[in-house]
Design a protein around this motif. Structure first.
Motif, PDB file in Angstrom:
ATOM      1  N   LEU A 148       1.021  -0.802  -0.305  1.00 36.84           N
ATOM      2  CA  LEU A 148      -0.006  -0.277  -0.123  1.00 36.84           C
ATOM      3  C   LEU A 148       0.777   1.435   0.428  1.00 36.84           C
ATOM      4  O   LEU A 148       0.624   2.154  -0.736  1.00 36.84           O
ATOM      5  N   THR A 149       2.295   1.234   0.578  1.00 34.78           N
ATOM      6  CA  THR A 149       2.806   2.719   0.308  1.00 34.78           C
ATOM      7  C   THR A 149       3.139   2.759  -1.175  1.00 34.78           C
ATOM      8  O   THR A 149       2.918   3.429  -1.641  1.00 34.78           O
ATOM      9  N   PHE A 150       3.603   1.683  -1.486  1.00 35.88           N
ATOM     10  CA  PHE A 150       4.058   2.190  -2.994  1.00 35.88           C
ATOM     11  C   PHE A 150       2.467   2.224  -4.129  1.00 35.88           C
ATOM     12  O   PHE A 150       3.098   2.285  -4.885  1.00 35.88           O
ATOM     13  N   GLN A 151       2.044   1.402  -3.727  1.00 36.60           N
ATOM     14  CA  GLN A 151       0.021   1.693  -4.380  1.00 36.60           C
ATOM     15  C   GLN A 151      -0.138   2.139  -4.169  1.00 36.60           C
ATOM     16  O   GLN A 151      -1.387   1.881  -3.457  1.00 36.60           O
ATOM     17  N   PRO A 152      -0.905   3.523  -4.038  1.00 37.53           N
ATOM     18  CA  PRO A 152      -1.585   4.011  -2.148  1.00 37.53           C
ATOM     19  C   PRO A 152      -2.886   4.009  -3.400  1.00 37.53           C
ATOM     20  O   PRO A 152      -4.014   3.779  -2.437  1.00 37.53           O
ATOM     21  N   ASP A 153      -3.448   4.318  -4.279  1.00 39.08           N
ATOM     22  CA  ASP A 153      -4.784   3.703  -4.931  1.00 39.08           C
ATOM     23  C   ASP A 153      -5.161   2.255  -4.770  1.00 39.08           C
ATOM     24  O   ASP A 153      -6.250   2.085  -4.366  1.00 39.08           O
ATOM     25  N   ALA A 154      -4.028   1.085  -4.253  1.00 42.88           N
ATOM     26  CA  ALA A 154      -5.077   0.290  -4.114  1.00 42.88           C
ATOM     27  C   ALA A 154      -5.491  -0.401  -2.811  1.00 42.88           C
ATOM     28  O   ALA A 154      -6.379  -0.608  -2.413  1.00 42.88           O
ATOM     29  N   LEU A 155      -5.330   1.257  -1.538  1.00 41.17           N
ATOM     30  CA  LEU A 155      -6.215   1.177  -0.466  1.00 41.17           C
ATOM     31  C   LEU A 155      -7.171   1.479  -0.348  1.00 41.17           C
ATOM     32  O   LEU A 155      -8.110   0.486   0.437  1.00 41.17           O
ATOM     33  N   THR A 156      -7.763   1.846  -1.660  1.00 43.04           N
ATOM     34  CA  THR A 156      -9.298   1.930  -1.778  1.00 43.04           C
ATOM     35  C   THR A 156      -9.758  -0.110  -1.738  1.00 43.04           C
ATOM     36  O   THR A 156     -10.486  -0.241  -0.856  1.00 43.04           O
ATOM     37  N   GLY A 157      -9.592  -0.160  -2.332  1.00 43.16           N
ATOM     38  CA  GLY A 157     -10.066  -1.778  -2.697  1.00 43.16           C
ATOM     39  C   GLY A 157     -10.050  -2.249  -1.742  1.00 43.16           C
ATOM     40  O   GLY A 157     -10.434  -3.030  -0.677  1.00 43.16           O
ATOM     41  N   TYR A 158      -8.637  -2.349  -0.716  1.00 42.48           N
ATOM     42  CA  TYR A 158      -8.574  -2.709  -0.007  1.00 42.48           C
ATOM     43  C   TYR A 158      -9.285  -2.322   1.889  1.00 42.48           C
ATOM     44  O   TYR A 158      -9.336  -3.530   2.489  1.00 42.48           O
ATOM     45  N   ALA A 159      -9.298  -1.012   1.599  1.00 45.97           N
ATOM     46  CA  ALA A 159      -9.997  -0.656   3.012  1.00 45.97           C
ATOM     47  C   ALA A 159     -11.309  -1.396   3.041  1.00 45.97           C
ATOM     48  O   ALA A 159     -11.705  -1.855   4.316  1.00 45.97           O
ATOM     49  N   ASP A 160     -12.023  -1.341   2.214  1.00 49.09           N
ATOM     50  CA  ASP A 160     -13.361  -1.931   2.158  1.00 49.09           C
ATOM     51  C   ASP A 160     -13.354  -3.629   2.393  1.00 49.09           C
ATOM     52  O   ASP A 160     -13.877  -3.559   3.740  1.00 49.09           O
ATOM     53  N   PHE A 161     -12.656  -3.979   2.392  1.00 49.75           N
ATOM     54  CA  PHE A 161     -11.742  -5.467   2.976  1.00 49.75           C
ATOM     55  C   PHE A 161     -12.011  -5.184   4.569  1.00 49.75           C
ATOM     56  O   PHE A 161     -12.418  -6.646   5.402  1.00 49.75           O
ATOM     57  N   ARG A 162     -11.215  -4.798   4.888  1.00 45.66           N
ATOM     58  CA  ARG A 162     -10.620  -4.562   6.192  1.00 45.66           C
ATOM     59  C   ARG A 162     -11.504  -3.708   7.533  1.00 45.66           C
ATOM     60  O   ARG A 162     -11.435  -4.106   7.699  1.00 45.66           O
ATOM     61  N   VAL A 163     -12.858  -3.129   6.468  1.00 38.35           N
ATOM     62  CA  VAL A 163     -13.289  -2.752   7.927  1.00 38.35           C
ATOM     63  C   VAL A 163     -14.871  -4.192   8.097  1.00 38.35           C
ATOM     64  O   VAL A 163     -15.626  -3.880   8.705  1.00 38.35           O
ATOM     65  N   GLY A 164     -15.098  -4.099   6.832  1.00 35.41           N
ATOM     66  CA  GLY A 164     -15.537  -6.112   7.143  1.00 35.41           C
ATOM     67  C   GLY A 164     -16.496  -5.417   6.805  1.00 35.41           C
ATOM     68  O   GLY A 164     -17.813  -4.111   7.686  1.00 35.41           O
ATOM     69  N   SER A 165     -17.656  -5.871   5.274  1.00 40.13           N
ATOM     70  CA  SER A 165     -18.877  -5.285   5.603  1.00 40.13           C
ATOM     71  C   SER A 165     -20.131  -6.575   4.394  1.00 40.13           C
ATOM     72  O   SER A 165     -19.131  -6.979   3.630  1.00 40.13           O
ATOM     73  N   PHE A 166     -21.065  -6.486   4.574  1.00 41.53           N
ATOM     74  CA  PHE A 166     -22.597  -6.912   3.573  1.00 41.53           C
ATOM     75  C   PHE A 166     -22.923  -5.770   2.740  1.00 41.53           C
ATOM     76  O   PHE A 166     -23.750  -6.732   1.756  1.00 41.53           O
ATOM     77  N   ALA A 167     -22.461  -4.680   2.050  1.00 40.28           N
ATOM     78  CA  ALA A 167     -22.785  -3.973   1.181  1.00 40.28           C
ATOM     79  C   ALA A 167     -23.326  -4.420  -0.172  1.00 40.28           C
ATOM     80  O   ALA A 167     -24.075  -4.943  -0.775  1.00 40.28           O
ATOM     81  N   ASP A 168     -22.020  -5.385  -0.572  1.00 41.61           N
ATOM     82  CA  ASP A 168     -21.869  -5.908  -1.327  1.00 41.61           C
ATOM     83  C   ASP A 168     -22.024  -7.125  -2.331  1.00 41.61           C
ATOM     84  O   ASP A 168     -21.377  -7.367  -2.933  1.00 41.61           O
TER      85      ASP A 168
END
Lengths: 337, 257
Positions: A172-192
């Motif tokens: 994530l340091t080298f590819q900050p753009d990937a943070l969005t995709g990862y953040a959803d996963f990290r907090v956990g959700s049943f949204a989609d």
């Protein structure tokens, strides 16, 4: 709720299982009815009877609420049972799926995917499951190489988790753009969540839940300590490995459905244990039902409390779970004191 | 009868028990004595097949232990383990688990199992707290529950690893009397003890371990006469004959010089 002071008779245990079952049913009905559009129980029944009809209630029920409710129930049951198994196998009340590397492994796989294939979030469930299994495999291998004791398992889990977390941070340091995709996963959700994802996870979760329940008796023997269990004829090492794999599949499948959901595996078994004691069959069944109820209730709250905004379910679990957990800790301390 | 022939065993390449030949005859209490780290507990574990024999063999009624499965071993020999996590289950459930080696699928205890467990509890006096959580019992009560579990396993040989640790003197004597009773019924009892006078009083035979080897095997009297206890433990060991019989007293060596 009364803290377990003396014996828990079979009748009491059956009552606890039944109560948890009713609780789960209630949570499921609430989860199906409540949301941006409120469905009455009558509409709910009608939607079920009419099948996948083209009414608004029917579409909401079949394509939105049902997959989401089932996902929450499955996730909660899987995480809670995984927690019971891990705590018993490792003789460690603080053991939870994250301790054997499930979350870090799954997170790493998702982070890699977010970096390499930014558009392909559809593969997240499979990747996270494989990542979790890979990490647990490494932990088991490491522990086997170092003598397969409970403490090397926990230490191995902490090490492998740290390694994967460091790798995630590096990515994530080298590819900050990937943070969005990862953040959803990290907090956990049943949204989609979709029905396809639910059915994909239902089979492994269902099978491993059944296997865990069938192994209640060896698991209970294992809780008596390695030496006693072995002297009673149990193959301690083999049974422990099988149970750890079951716990890993349960937690991995749960993570693949909802992302990383905190401490259901810690709090639900702890709570249920106060009612059933260490008798494994009622403990496993009640934890599965109670875990499902807890996650479904938290998810319902997550999407209704600040509607139209939706909180990540992991956040609600923490805000609701921690006070309850602390209250219960203080309460049991008062009882003991 | 369980018989060890030139047995060596240990952990992870380190040999703890070295070339020990020993048997545990029916009707006798065999006490394993020896300083810390002399291999007593390891010997018990190797006798039960809980750790593999490095060299030599363990025989159960003439059958090598490696030809038996775990359940067969568990039906022949039981262990009262030294290291036990707090059992958060009811006492009667724990005792019932003594029947685990006899279970076949779907692993449901039968009425016969329950009867055997009940009788075992009555015998060790554990019936009074049958419904209580083992973790909430006192040391003596716990021991009676674990003894009942051992009894429910219905084995020809019972191994006890430091069973008197953490027990007050009355419970220690009670336990020793109970072990003696088991031997009187024709079972073989083998136990690790640290209390020399207790061992001298209750053992039929004493196996003295020193640095993994069997330093002496014989009756308590023969052991006393041999002077081996003094050299192995580095203490002075004195015998008194009083009104109530023979008594033994341990004292540090320095004081007597």
């Amino acid at each position: 709720m009364k803290t377990l002071q003396t014996s828990s008779t079979p009748r009491r245990e059956a009552a606890v299982v039944l109560a948890m079952g009713l609780l789960m049913l209630l949570a499921a009905v609430l989860s199906l009815c409540l949301g941006a559009v409120r469905l009455t129980p009558a509409q709910l029944v009608q939607a079920i009877i009419q099948g996948r009809s083209n009414t608004l209630a029917g579409r909401i029920f079949w394509f939105v609420r049902l997959p989401r409710t089932l996902a929450a129930l499955l996730t909660g049951a899987a995480l809670a049972v995984s927690g019971v198994v891990l705590q018993t196998v490792l003789h460690n009340p603080l053991a939870a799926p994250n301790i054997i590397g499930v979350n870090a492994g799954a997170g790493f796989a998702v982070a890699v995917a977010a970096v390499c294939f930014p558009g392909a979030s559809g593969s997240t469930p499979w990747l996270s499951f494989l990542g979790a299994m890979g990490a647990v495999g490494l932990v088991l291998l490491l522990s086997r190489l170092t003598g397969a004791s409970k403490i090397t398992l926990v230490l191995g889990g902490v090490m492998i988790s740290s390694l994967f977390n460091a790798a995630i941070d590096t990515l994530l340091t080298f590819q900050p753009d990937a943070l969005t995709g990862y953040a959803d996963f990290r907090v956990g959700s049943f949204a989609d969540i979709t029905m396809a994802r639910v059915t994909g996870a239902a089979l492994p979760i269902g099978l491993t839940l059944a296997a865990a329940v069938l192994m209640a008796s060896p698991l209970e023997i294992l809780s008596l300590g390695d030496e006693t269990a072995a002297s009673l004829g149990l193959n301690v090492r083999a049974v422990r490995t099988v149970l750890l794999l079951l716990a890993a599949v349960l937690a991995g499948a749960a993570v693949s459905l909802a992302g990383i959901i905190g401490f259901v595996g810690l709090i639900v078994p702890h709570f249920v244990r106060q009612l059933t004691g260490e008798k494994l069959l009622p403990l496993l069944l009640s934890s599965a039902l109670g875990g499902g109820a807890f996650v479904a209730a938290c998810d319902t709250l997550a999407r209704t409390a600040f509607a139209p905004y939706e909180l990540p379910v992991g956040v609600v679990l923490s805000f609701l779970g921690v006070p309850v957990f602390l209250w219960q800790l203080l309460r049991s301390r008062r009882h003991r004191g | 009868m369980i018989e060890l022939k030139n047995l060596s065993a240990g952990y992870g390449g380190k040999t703890v028990v070295k070339d020990v030949s020993l048997c545990f005859p029916a009707g006798q209490v065999t006490v394993l004595l020896g300083p810390n780290g002399s291999g007593k507990s390891t010997l018990l574990k190797a006798s039960l097949g809980l750790i593999p024999a490095g060299k030599g063999q363990v025989f159960y009624d003439g059958i090598p232990i490696e030809r038996m499965n775990r359940r067969q071993v568990a039906k022949a020999a039981a262990l009262l383990a030294q290291n036990r996590p707090e059992a958060e289950i009811e006492a009667e459930r724990l005792v019932l688990h003594g029947r685990f080696p006899y279970l076949s699928y779907p692993r449901q205890y039968t009425e016969t199992d329950r009867q055997i467990a009940k009788q075992a509890m009555e015998r060790t006096g554990a019936s009074a707290y049958a419904g209580q959580l083992v973790s909430r019992l006192s040391g003596g009560q716990k021991q009676s529950v674990y003894l009942a579990m051992l009894l429910a396993q219905q084995t020809q040989t019972v191994f006890l690893d430091e069973p008197t640790a953490f027990l007050d003197i009355r419970h220690q004597l009670e336990l020793m009397g109970w072990v003696k009773q088991l031997a009187g019924e024709g079972r073989a009892a083998a136990m690790v003890l640290h209390d020399l006078p207790l061992a001298m009083e209750y053992a039929d035979r004493i196996a003295l371990m020193e640095a993994g080897r069997l330093a002496f095997l014989g009756t308590p009297e023969a052991l006393y006469e041999s002077g081996k206890l003094e050299s192995v433990f580095g203490i002075r060991f004195t015998r008194f004959v009083g009104e109530a019989g023979v008594h033994y007293v341990c004292s540090p060596k320095e004081e007597t010089q």
